[in-house]
Design an enzyme around this catalytic site. Structure first.
Site, short mmCIF file in Angstrom:
data_model
loop_
_atom_site.label_atom_id
_atom_site.label_comp_id
_atom_site.label_asym_id
_atom_site.label_seq_id
_atom_site.Cartn_x
_atom_site.Cartn_y
_atom_site.Cartn_z
N GLY A 50 14.67 29.32 55.41
CA GLY A 50 15.52 29.33 54.22
C GLY A 50 14.83 29.14 52.90
O GLY A 50 15.23 29.71 51.90
N ASP A 109 21.88 19.37 52.94
CA ASP A 109 23.31 19.32 53.26
C ASP A 109 23.60 17.94 53.87
O ASP A 109 23.80 16.97 53.16
CB ASP A 109 23.60 20.47 54.22
CG ASP A 109 25.07 20.76 54.40
OD1 ASP A 109 25.85 19.81 54.54
OD2 ASP A 109 25.44 21.94 54.44
#
Length: 186
Positions: A50, A109
């Site tokens: 990512g 997150d």
């Protein structure tokens, strides 16, 4: 189901390509200022997959010599929520003892992966460990993580683009957007 025109799967654009590049330039300038007098090597570790786009754009904005390394670690797999278990699929190639380590991530997150990695890296005795994340989603945090360099705080929406994915798709979008729920609904 992912459509051939990925833009059609996006509910709204959250950060344009220009907004991302402006923020990355700011982060690079801050890191440069913070390390300008450092005598030890700086190791920038990108968390794959990512962070790869953010990583490459960010290191070009750091106006100091940096060493590159990469790691693959995840607590998600192909799902949309954390499994709670961190798996390291590719470790560092270099010794970081006595070095300045900057861990570069796309989004923090739940915090599970980064919390684990920070402890993991500290066992290798670097001089410093700092975390740089393009995005932070504090509303989903289950583990405390101090982010030294943060691009943007984002609400609890399913974001894709600029490295962020859903089932390995959408990473190549030049912006970050909210994925339409019907695309990932079971």
């Amino acid at each position: 189901m992912v459509s051939k025109d990925m833009d059609q799967d996006i509910e709204k654009v959250v950060f344009t390509a220009d907004q991302l590049q402006k923020k990355i330039a700011e982060l690079g300038a801050q890191i440069t200022a913070d390390y300008k007098d450092a005598e030890e090597d700086i190791f920038c570790v990108g968390i794959l997959k990512g962070a790869v786009l953010f990583y490459t754009d960010l290191v070009r904005q750091i106006k100091l010599p940096v060493n590159f390394d990469f790691m693959i670690a995840s607590s998600y797999g192909n799902g949309t929520s954390t499994s709670g278990t961190v798996k390291i699929l590719k470790d560092l190639d270099y010794d970081i003892e006595g070095k300045h380590l900057i861990v570069i991530e796309d989004i923090i997150d739940s915090g599970t992966t980064m919390h684990y990695l920070k402890r993991y890296f500290q066992e290798r005795k670097p001089k410093t460990v700092r975390i740089c994340s393009l995005l932070s989603k504090p509303s989903r945090r289950t583990v405390d993580v101090d982010i030294d360099y943060c691009g943007f705080e984002v609400p609890d929406e399913f974001l894709v683009g600029y490295g962020l994915d859903y089932a390995e798709k959408y990473r190549n979008l030049p912006y970050i957007g909210v994925l339409k729920p019907e695309v990932y609904a079971d």
